[in-house]
Design a protein around this motif. Structure first.
Motif, PDB file in Angstrom:
ATOM      1  N   GLY A  44       0.776  -1.229   0.000  1.00 17.61           N
ATOM      2  CA  GLY A  44       0.000   0.000   0.000  1.00 17.61           C
ATOM      3  C   GLY A  44       0.806   1.275   0.000  1.00 17.61           C
ATOM      4  N   ASP A  45       2.129   1.185  -0.195  1.00 16.61           N
ATOM      5  CA  ASP A  45       2.912   2.418  -0.267  1.00 16.61           C
ATOM      6  C   ASP A  45       3.951   2.302  -1.368  1.00 16.61           C
ATOM      7  OD1 ASP A  45       5.447   1.353   0.663  1.00 16.61           O
ATOM      8  OD2 ASP A  45       4.584   1.324   2.671  1.00 16.61           O
ATOM      9  N   SER A  46       4.637   3.419  -1.643  1.00 13.35           N
ATOM     10  CA  SER A  46       5.661   3.471  -2.686  1.00 13.35           C
ATOM     11  C   SER A  46       7.012   3.814  -2.077  1.00 13.35           C
ATOM     12  CB  SER A  46       5.281   4.494  -3.760  1.00 13.35           C
ATOM     13  OG  SER A  46       5.055   5.768  -3.186  1.00 13.35           O
ATOM     14  N   ALA A  47       7.266   3.264  -0.877  1.00 11.20           N
ATOM     15  CA  ALA A  47       8.561   3.472  -0.248  1.00 11.20           C
ATOM     16  C   ALA A  47       9.675   2.958  -1.163  1.00 11.20           C
ATOM     17  CB  ALA A  47       8.611   2.750   1.095  1.00 11.20           C
ATOM     18  N   GLY A  48      10.759   3.721  -1.242  1.00  9.89           N
ATOM     19  CA  GLY A  48      11.871   3.358  -2.109  1.00  9.89           C
ATOM     20  C   GLY A  48      11.827   4.032  -3.460  1.00  9.89           C
ATOM     21  N   TRP A  49      10.750   4.705  -3.788  1.00  9.16           N
ATOM     22  CA  TRP A  49      10.607   5.425  -5.044  1.00  9.16           C
ATOM     23  C   TRP A  49      10.762   6.920  -4.802  1.00  9.16           C
ATOM     24  CZ3 TRP A  49       9.803   3.121  -9.849  1.00  9.16           C
ATOM     25  CH2 TRP A  49       9.526   1.745  -9.821  1.00  9.16           C
ATOM     26  N   SER A  50      11.471   7.581  -5.696  1.00 13.52           N
ATOM     27  CA  SER A  50      11.653   9.030  -5.641  1.00 13.52           C
ATOM     28  C   SER A  50      10.941   9.654  -6.822  1.00 13.52           C
ATOM     29  CB  SER A  50      13.147   9.376  -5.676  1.00 13.52           C
ATOM     30  OG  SER A  50      13.338  10.771  -5.728  1.00 13.52           O
ATOM     31  N   SER A  51       9.923  10.471  -6.562  1.00 10.20           N
ATOM     32  CA  SER A  51       9.055  10.978  -7.626  1.00 10.20           C
ATOM     33  C   SER A  51       9.200  12.481  -7.784  1.00 10.20           C
ATOM     34  CB  SER A  51       7.591  10.633  -7.326  1.00 10.20           C
ATOM     35  OG  SER A  51       7.422   9.247  -7.163  1.00 10.20           O
ATOM     36  N   THR A  52       9.005  12.937  -9.031  1.00 15.48           N
ATOM     37  CA  THR A  52       8.973  14.359  -9.331  1.00 15.48           C
ATOM     38  C   THR A  52       7.937  14.607 -10.407  1.00 15.48           C
ATOM     39  OG1 THR A  52      10.287  16.273 -10.061  1.00 15.48           O
ATOM     40  CG2 THR A  52      10.800  14.158 -11.065  1.00 15.48           C
ATOM     41  N   GLY A  53       7.189  15.705 -10.287  1.00 16.91           N
ATOM     42  CA  GLY A  53       6.125  16.006 -11.237  1.00 16.91           C
ATOM     43  C   GLY A  53       4.941  15.079 -11.045  1.00 16.91           C
ATOM     44  N   GLY A  54       3.793  15.474 -11.530  1.00  9.29           N
ATOM     45  CA  GLY A  54       2.605  14.647 -11.453  1.00  9.29           C
ATOM     46  C   GLY A  54       2.080  14.463 -10.042  1.00  9.29           C
ATOM     47  N   THR A  55       1.148  13.531  -9.904  1.00  5.97           N
ATOM     48  CA  THR A  55       0.531  13.210  -8.622  1.00  5.97           C
ATOM     49  C   THR A  55       0.587  11.701  -8.438  1.00  5.97           C
ATOM     50  OG1 THR A  55      -0.966  15.106  -8.827  1.00  5.97           O
ATOM     51  CG2 THR A  55      -1.556  13.404  -7.238  1.00  5.97           C
ATOM     52  N   TRP A  56       1.433  11.246  -7.496  1.00  8.29           N
ATOM     53  CA  TRP A  56       1.705   9.826  -7.326  1.00  8.29           C
ATOM     54  C   TRP A  56       1.032   9.313  -6.066  1.00  8.29           C
ATOM     55  CZ3 TRP A  56       4.613   7.274 -11.037  1.00  8.29           C
ATOM     56  CH2 TRP A  56       5.293   8.091 -11.943  1.00  8.29           C
ATOM     57  N   SER A  57       0.433   8.114  -6.141  1.00  7.85           N
ATOM     58  CA  SER A  57      -0.180   7.481  -4.983  1.00  7.85           C
ATOM     59  C   SER A  57      -0.360   6.000  -5.271  1.00  7.85           C
ATOM     60  CB  SER A  57      -1.531   8.117  -4.656  1.00  7.85           C
ATOM     61  OG  SER A  57      -2.430   7.968  -5.755  1.00  7.85           O
ATOM     62  N   VAL A  58      -0.539   5.217  -4.229  1.00  4.40           N
ATOM     63  CA  VAL A  58      -0.867   3.807  -4.388  1.00  4.40           C
ATOM     64  C   VAL A  58      -2.369   3.647  -4.212  1.00  4.40           C
ATOM     65  CG1 VAL A  58      -0.548   1.482  -3.481  1.00  4.40           C
ATOM     66  CG2 VAL A  58       1.406   3.034  -3.633  1.00  4.40           C
ATOM     67  N   VAL A  59      -3.015   3.063  -5.218  1.00  5.70           N
ATOM     68  CA  VAL A  59      -4.463   2.882  -5.225  1.00  5.70           C
ATOM     69  C   VAL A  59      -4.763   1.427  -5.584  1.00  5.70           C
ATOM     70  CG1 VAL A  59      -4.851   5.293  -5.883  1.00  5.70           C
ATOM     71  CG2 VAL A  59      -4.684   3.530  -7.655  1.00  5.70           C
ATOM     72  N   THR A  60      -6.034   1.101  -5.617  1.00 11.24           N
ATOM     73  CA  THR A  60      -6.438  -0.262  -5.973  1.00 11.24           C
ATOM     74  C   THR A  60      -6.994  -0.293  -7.389  1.00 11.24           C
ATOM     75  OG1 THR A  60      -6.914  -0.833  -3.687  1.00 11.24           O
ATOM     76  CG2 THR A  60      -7.939  -2.198  -5.384  1.00 11.24           C
ATOM     77  N   ASP A  61      -6.421  -1.161  -8.190  1.00  8.98           N
ATOM     78  CA  ASP A  61      -6.936  -1.437  -9.535  1.00  8.98           C
ATOM     79  C   ASP A  61      -6.992  -2.958  -9.683  1.00  8.98           C
ATOM     80  OD1 ASP A  61      -7.654  -1.600 -12.160  1.00  8.98           O
ATOM     81  OD2 ASP A  61      -5.960  -0.483 -12.963  1.00  8.98           O
ATOM     82  N   GLY A  62      -7.947  -3.557  -8.998  1.00  6.09           N
ATOM     83  CA  GLY A  62      -7.971  -5.004  -8.854  1.00  6.09           C
ATOM     84  C   GLY A  62      -7.062  -5.447  -7.724  1.00  6.09           C
ATOM     85  N   SER A  63      -5.847  -4.924  -7.704  1.00  4.76           N
ATOM     86  CA  SER A  63      -4.879  -5.084  -6.626  1.00  4.76           C
ATOM     87  C   SER A  63      -4.141  -3.761  -6.503  1.00  4.76           C
ATOM     88  CB  SER A  63      -3.911  -6.229  -6.944  1.00  4.76           C
ATOM     89  OG  SER A  63      -3.187  -5.932  -8.122  1.00  4.76           O
ATOM     90  N   PRO A  64      -3.348  -3.567  -5.452  1.00  5.64           N
ATOM     91  CA  PRO A  64      -2.654  -2.284  -5.313  1.00  5.64           C
ATOM     92  C   PRO A  64      -1.708  -2.004  -6.483  1.00  5.64           C
ATOM     93  CG  PRO A  64      -2.654  -3.455  -3.231  1.00  5.64           C
ATOM     94  CD  PRO A  64      -3.169  -4.416  -4.242  1.00  5.64           C
ATOM     95  N   VAL A  65      -1.729  -0.761  -6.956  1.00  5.90           N
ATOM     96  CA  VAL A  65      -0.860  -0.313  -8.048  1.00  5.90           C
ATOM     97  C   VAL A  65      -0.360   1.090  -7.717  1.00  5.90           C
ATOM     98  CG1 VAL A  65      -2.070  -1.694  -9.789  1.00  5.90           C
ATOM     99  CG2 VAL A  65      -2.768   0.682  -9.384  1.00  5.90           C
ATOM    100  N   LEU A  66       0.717   1.484  -8.379  1.00  4.43           N
ATOM    101  CA  LEU A  66       1.198   2.856  -8.286  1.00  4.43           C
ATOM    102  C   LEU A  66       0.513   3.671  -9.371  1.00  4.43           C
ATOM    103  CD1 LEU A  66       3.205   4.936  -7.069  1.00  4.43           C
ATOM    104  CD2 LEU A  66       4.862   4.156  -8.784  1.00  4.43           C
ATOM    105  N   ARG A  67      -0.123   4.770  -8.989  1.00  6.90           N
ATOM    106  CA  ARG A  67      -0.847   5.596  -9.958  1.00  6.90           C
ATOM    107  C   ARG A  67      -0.202   6.978 -10.053  1.00  6.90           C
ATOM    108  NH1 ARG A  67      -7.204   5.958  -9.595  1.00  6.90           N
ATOM    109  NH2 ARG A  67      -6.891   3.954 -10.647  1.00  6.90           N
TER     110      ARG A  67
END
Length: 554
Positions: A44-67
Motif C-alpha cells: 500500500g505504499d511506494s517506499a523506495g521510489w523518488s518521484s517528481t512532477g505529477g501526482t503519485w499514490s498507491v491505489v487499488t486497480d484489482g490489486s494495489p498499483v502505483l498511480r
C-alpha cells in the motif's frame, strides 16, 4: 512493496520471472538471473521510489498499483541503485488518460538523474520509441509501430547490456539500438501529459554483453483463442518471429496484440453447416466460437443493412469444396461506426477467418473490416463485382492478413484507411499483410493505403491493372517479390494528403509504363513475423494455380 533483491509473493515472483524470460526476446538468458529489485505495491505504499512532477499514490486497480494521475506535465519516479549496469527492467503499465496528442508512458533504465537516462516510450499515436534524455534533451534511437490503448495493461521491458539496448512491448521485441551514453543507473517509470497505473516492476541482472537471437521451443502460438480480453493474460511470443503453421494463418494476423495471441477463428467451438440465408445470418451473429461451413449459394438480403451483414468475434466462415458462395451482399467485420471513438473499445470484433468463399454482386463492399477490428484472416476467396470495395480495411482495424485470393471484375479493389481526415482512428494501426493474391484485371487500389505504419505486400501477381499499389498520408509499404504484368503504374507515392513511404525489393515488372516509386524508409516485416518469399519469376504460375476457391489443401 519493494525489496532488494525482491519481495513479491512466491507465486507472483515466479510468474514475473517467467514473463520476463518470455519478454527478453532475442537475448540469450543467463544461467541464473538474479533479482535485483521488485515491487508489486501490495503493502500500500511506494517506499523506495523518488518521484517528481505529477501526482503519485498507491491505489487499488484489482490489486494495489502505483498511480500517476496528473496529465499536465512530465512526471517521473525512480528506484533502485545508481551502480546497476547490465540488467532488464519490466513493468505492467496501463495508460488511463492523455492530455492532447502523441503523449506517452515510459520505462526508464540507467537513470542517473531526472534529466539523464534511457527510456522506452509507448506513445498514444501507437508507436514505441527507444530514446535517451541527456540534460533534458531527447534523442530517438529507434522506433516502431506498437499498440496503445487507454485502459489496457501493456507490459514494457527495457534491457541494457553494455552498449546494446532493446525494447519490448507486450512480449514482442520491437526496437533495438546501440549507444554508449550511460553505463549505469537506476530504473524508473515516467509519463508525459498522461496518467497511468503501474504494477509488477521487476529488475533482473546478468544480461549478456550483446543481444543474439535465441529461438525458444515454447514460443508456438496458442491453438485456441484466449478466453480473457486482458493483454496480460494472453500468450506472448518469444524468440525470433515464429514461422507460420502449415494450413494456418500467417503475416500480421499471427502477431500478438490487443489481448489476442494469434488468429484462430472458431477453433474450439461447434462446427455447423448452413445452406440457407436465415441459418447463415443466425450463426455469424452468435456470441462465442463457431466454424460455419457454407454449402452452395446463399443470397444475402439488402434490406435496411445496405447488404452488409455483421460477423461477431471468434468465427471461421468457410466454403465447402469449391461451391460455397455468398451473393447479393457482403460481410461486415466490426461494430457500428462512431467517429468519436479513437481507441480500441473492449467490444471490438476480433479473431475472424473468412476462407474458401466466392463472394460477389454485393450492393456495397464484399468484405468490410472496420472500427478497431483485429486479427482477421481473409484467405483463398474469389471476390468480384462488389458495389464498392472488394476488401476494405479501415477505422483503426489492425493485424490482418489477406492471402491467396483472386480479385477480378472489380474497380476499387482493396482500401486500407477510411479517408484523408480519419487519422485519429487510423494512424499507427492498419497493419496488413497481402501475399499471393491474384489481382486479375482488378483496376485499381491493389491496395491503396493511408496512415498505416506498415503494409507488407509480397508475392502477389498483378495482371493488366490501371495501377497496383498506392501509398499516401504517411503510410509505409514494404513491397517485395511481386510480379507486375501490363500495369500502367505498379507502385506510386501520391494521391491526396501527405505523401506516403514505399520500399521495394526484388520485384519483376513486365510491359509496365512506370517504375515502382520509392520514398522514405519502412520497417522490415521480418521484425514482426517469419515468412518466406517465393522467387518472383515463379509468381505468374504459382499464384493463379493456388489462389481462389477449391484450392485449400489443409
Amino acid at each position: 512493496m519493494w525489496t532488494l533483491p525482491g519481495r513479491l509473493a512466491a507465486t507472483a515472483l515466479a510468474a514475473s520471472v517467467a514473463a520476463l524470460t518470455v519478454i527478453a526476446v532475442g537475448l540469450s538468458a543467463p544461467a541464473s538471473a538474479a533479482t535485483l529489485f521488485s515491487d508489486d505495491f501490495a503493502d500500500g505504499d511506494s517506499a523506495g521510489w523518488s518521484s517528481t512532477g505529477g501526482t503519485w499514490s498507491v491505489v487499488t486497480d484489482g490489486s494495489p498499483v502505483l498511480r500517476q494521475s496528473g496529465t499536465s506535465s512530465d512526471a517521473r519516479s525512480r528506484a533502485g541503485s545508481a551502480s546497476w549496469t547490465d540488467y532488464a527492467v519490466t513493468a505492467r503499465i496501463k495508460p488511463t488518460a492523455v492530455n492532447g496528442g502523441n503523449r506517452f508512458v515510459a520505462l526508464l533504465a540507467r537513470a542517473q538523474s531526472n534529466t539523464n537516462y534511457y527510456y522506452l516510450a509507448l506513445r498514444s499515436n501507437s508507436t514505441v520509441e527507444l530514446k535517451k534524455l541527456v540534460g533534458g534533451s531527447s534523442t530517438t534511437l529507434a522506433s516502431a509501430p506498437a499498440a496503445f490503448a487507454l485502459g489496457t495493461w501493456h507490459t514494457l521491458a527495457l534491457e541494457v547490456a553494455g552498449t546494446s539496448l532493446r525494447g519490448t512491448v507486450d512480449g514482442v521485441s520491437l526496437v533495438t539500438a546501440t549507444d554508449a551514453q550511460f553505463a549505469s543507473g537506476q530504473i524508473g517509470v515516467a509519463t508525459f501529459n498522461a496518467a497511468a497505473n503501474i504494477d509488477n516492476v521487476l529488475v533482473t541482472s546478468g544480461a549478456p554483453s550483446s543481444p543474439s537471437p535465441s529461438p525458444s521451443s515454447s514460443a508456438a502460438p496458442s491453438a485456441s483463442p484466449s478466453a480473457s480480453r486482458s493483454p496480460s493474460a494472453s500468450p506472448s511470443p518469444s524468440g525470433p518471429p515464429i514461422p507460420p503453421l502449415p494450413g494456418g494463418p500467417d503475416g500480421f494476423a499471427t502477431v500478438a496484440g490487443y489481448g489476442t495471441a494469434t488468429t484462430t477463428g472458431g477453433a474450439g467451438g461447434p462446427t455447423v453447416t448452413v445452406s440457407t440465408t436465415a441459418a447463415f445470418l443466425d450463426y455469424i451473429a452468435r456470441p462465442g466460437p463457431y466454424t460455419i461451413q457454407v454449402a452452395g449459394t446463399i443470397t444475402l438480403p439488402t434490406g435496411t443493412t445496405d447488404g452488409m451483414h455483421s460477423v461477431s468475434s471468434d468465427k471461421t466462415i468457410v466454403g465447402l469444396g469449391s461451391t460455397g458462395r455468398l451473393t447479393g451482399g457482403g460481410l461486415n467485420v466490426g461494430i457500428p461506426v462512431s467517429d468519436a471513438v479513437t481507441t480500441p473499445p473492449a467490444d471490438a470484433v476480433h479473431n475472424v477467418i473468412i476462407r474458401n468463399l466466392t463472394i460477389d454482386n454485393s450492393t456495397d463492399d464484399l468484405i468490410n473490416v472496420q472500427m478497431f477490428s483485429h486479427h482477421v484472416w481473409i484467405d483463398h476467396n474469389d471476390l468480384s463485382r462488389g458495389g464498392d470495395g472488394a476488401v476494405d480495411i479501415k477505422r483503426g482495424s489492425d493485424l490482418l492478413t489477406v492471402s491467396w485470393n483472386r480479385f477480378h471484375d472489380h474497380y476499387k479493389t482493396t482500401l486500407v484507411g477510411h479517408d484523408d481526415a480519419n487519422g485519429a482512428q487510423d494512424t499507427g494501426r492498419l497493419r496488413v499483410t497481402y501475399h499471393h493474391n491474384f489481382f486479375d484485371r482488378s483496376d485499381q487500389r491493389n491496395p491503396r493505403v493511408r496512415f498505416s505504419p506498415l503494409v507488407h505486400v509480397y508475392n502477389n501477381y498483378y495482371f493488366d491493372n490501371s495501377y497496383g499499389i498506392a501509398s499516401t498520408n504517411e503510410s509505409g509499404l514494404f513491397v517485395e517479390g511481386n510480379y507486375f504484368f501490363s500495369v500502367n503504374n505498379p507502385g506510386r507515392v501520391e494521391f491526396s494528403g501527405p505523401l506516403g513511404r514505399m520500399v521495394e525489393r526484388n520485384n519483376i515488372l513486365v510491359e509496365c509504363n512506370h517504375p515502382i516509386e520509392v520514398r522514405g524508409s519502412v520497417p522490415d516485416p521480418a521484425g514482426f513475423y517469419g515468412y518466406t518469399v517465393d522467387p518472383p519469376a515463379s509468381v505468374p504460375t504459382l499464384v493463379p494455380a493456388g489462389a481462389g476457391v477449391g484450392k485449400v489443401t489443409s
